[in-house]
Scaffold this motif. Sequence first.
Motif, PDB file in Angstrom:
ATOM      1  N   SER A  75       1.060  -1.301   0.066  1.00 23.57           N
ATOM      2  CA  SER A  75       0.083   0.087  -0.096  1.00 23.57           C
ATOM      3  C   SER A  75       0.893   1.023   0.356  1.00 23.57           C
ATOM      4  N   SER A  76       1.894   1.778   0.754  1.00 22.13           N
ATOM      5  CA  SER A  76       2.960   1.755   0.706  1.00 22.13           C
ATOM      6  C   SER A  76       3.526   3.020  -0.835  1.00 22.13           C
ATOM      7  N   ILE A  79       0.746   4.246  -3.042  1.00 16.32           N
ATOM      8  CA  ILE A  79       0.497   5.589  -2.790  1.00 16.32           C
ATOM      9  C   ILE A  79       1.252   6.312  -2.665  1.00 16.32           C
ATOM     10  N   LEU A 267       0.063  11.643   6.376  1.00 13.53           N
ATOM     11  CA  LEU A 267      -0.692  10.497   5.402  1.00 13.53           C
ATOM     12  C   LEU A 267      -0.088   9.758   5.048  1.00 13.53           C
ATOM     13  N   PHE A 268       1.353   9.653   4.477  1.00  9.57           N
ATOM     14  CA  PHE A 268       2.633   9.215   3.525  1.00  9.57           C
ATOM     15  C   PHE A 268       3.349   8.304   4.375  1.00  9.57           C
ATOM     16  N   SER A 273       1.153   4.911   8.640  1.00 12.17           N
ATOM     17  CA  SER A 273       0.420   4.778   7.212  1.00 12.17           C
ATOM     18  C   SER A 273       1.814   3.727   6.795  1.00 12.17           C
ATOM     19  N   SER A 280      -5.327   0.265   5.218  1.00  5.43           N
ATOM     20  CA  SER A 280      -4.989   1.068   4.709  1.00  5.43           C
ATOM     21  C   SER A 280      -4.577   1.714   3.596  1.00  5.43           C
ATOM     22  N   THR A 283      -7.965   3.855   3.972  1.00  7.87           N
ATOM     23  CA  THR A 283      -8.189   4.730   5.111  1.00  7.87           C
ATOM     24  C   THR A 283      -7.125   6.483   5.840  1.00  7.87           C
ATOM     25  N   VAL A 284      -5.777   6.094   4.076  1.00  8.14           N
ATOM     26  CA  VAL A 284      -5.449   7.002   3.293  1.00  8.14           C
ATOM     27  C   VAL A 284      -5.967   7.987   2.773  1.00  8.14           C
ATOM     28  N   GLN A 285      -7.408   7.809   1.370  1.00  5.01           N
ATOM     29  CA  GLN A 285      -8.144   7.859   1.336  1.00  5.01           C
ATOM     30  C   GLN A 285      -9.390   8.728   1.888  1.00  5.01           C
ATOM     31  N   ARG A 287      -9.085  10.128   5.146  1.00  5.70           N
ATOM     32  CA  ARG A 287      -8.221  10.893   6.116  1.00  5.70           C
ATOM     33  C   ARG A 287      -7.935  12.692   4.680  1.00  5.70           C
ATOM     34  N   VAL A 288      -7.131  11.685   3.573  1.00  4.24           N
ATOM     35  CA  VAL A 288      -7.271  13.108   1.935  1.00  4.24           C
ATOM     36  C   VAL A 288      -8.560  13.622   2.136  1.00  4.24           C
TER      37      VAL A 288
END
Length: 410
Positions: A75-76, A79, A267-268, A273, A280, A283-285, A287-288
């Motif tokens: 995922s990292s 992203i 975030l990243f 993250s 994850s 979750t980032v989506q 949060r953004v």
Amino acid sequence: MQNQNFVGPKGWRQYFFMLALDFLFVVLPPALFFTVLAEWTYICAGCMMLLLVVIVALGRILPSRSHYMRTGADSSTAIRRLISSYRVSVMIVTCLCILGVDFRIFPRRYAKTETYGTSLMDLGVGSFVLANSLVSRQARQGTTLKYKSSLQAITPLILLGFARLVFTKGVDYQVHVGEYGVHWNFFFTLAAVSLLTSIFNIHPRYCGFLGSFILSAYQICLLFGLNEYLTSRERNMNLFSQNKEGIISLFGYWGMYLIGVNLGYYLFFGKNSRKADMNSVQTVQLRVMFFSITFWLLTMLLDKYVENVSRRMCNLAYVTLVLAQNFQVLAILMLSDVLRSNLLVLEGAFDQNLLAAFLLANILTGLINLTIDTLFVSSAMALGVLLLYSMSLTFLVGCAKFLGMKLKFW
């Protein structure tokens, strides 16, 4: 396309063929929508968003369509690839606009505002600063360059700033003094922001607090008379007065940069993250999207009750506007990630030489303005010049990537 190797005669043919396709589908549409198809921009954007929502909905119903479920990608990594796509999209739009604005086919509503207000080109400078702060060394590793190393790193920016100054003065190139001042320019702003960040070296976890404090104090100073000084046409003979807009607006850009470092880390790149799973990413989506909505609400409140948005001063409302718009773009890119799994050839080329591409775009723009009178050419010729310029820029940046050239110093 990021991991694909192009070796030998067939390799370069394939590479430049893919680069040409990327130009047709990535660069050409915005070039048309910023000029001859400007009246259709909102309709086409609405249709594309509707199509994207339908595709995302189908992806939720049929999880096998998801890139992460299909390949098990980290995922990292995914992203960070999306961040690269976002940074490249900001740069391409910026490069198109800096020349397009010189032609009459470019709608005036997209051009920079004089003092207060918002437009497409008002977002360019702030977006560039924010896009780099989100993936800066400080956001990724929690550290900045040491003072001496930082001076070495910003030396090319200072040289570029003086080169631009000498060029514009030498050929009497039209420069709007109210934007940065008599001698100041964007490269000096980048260098100063980088230097200030290295001097006040703090962990990215606390950069948001420092950035918010700087922006709040700066906004208070603006309300108590500093804005009147910045917007006045009176200039003394000293360098500070002649470049007051560029020097004083540094507080706004520095505060924006620090907040971007904090958000990028949170975030990243922070510990929270780094989980390599689908949850994850989602979750980032979320949060953004949350930050985009929050910054839009803050922008409306600040613009109405504190001070109108001003790129010239880089006030608090302008900073929240840049944050809102950029996080909105990033959120849309994250939603659209179901459509592909790798960086495009064009994205990889620009991402490797982002600032160099911006410099090249400025050089080409200057040469074109010295060659033809852009305000008096026909619409057909204006469009032709803009497309030739964008093709040349794409080809040259693509060649630099193919040859392994990397000019990255900010």
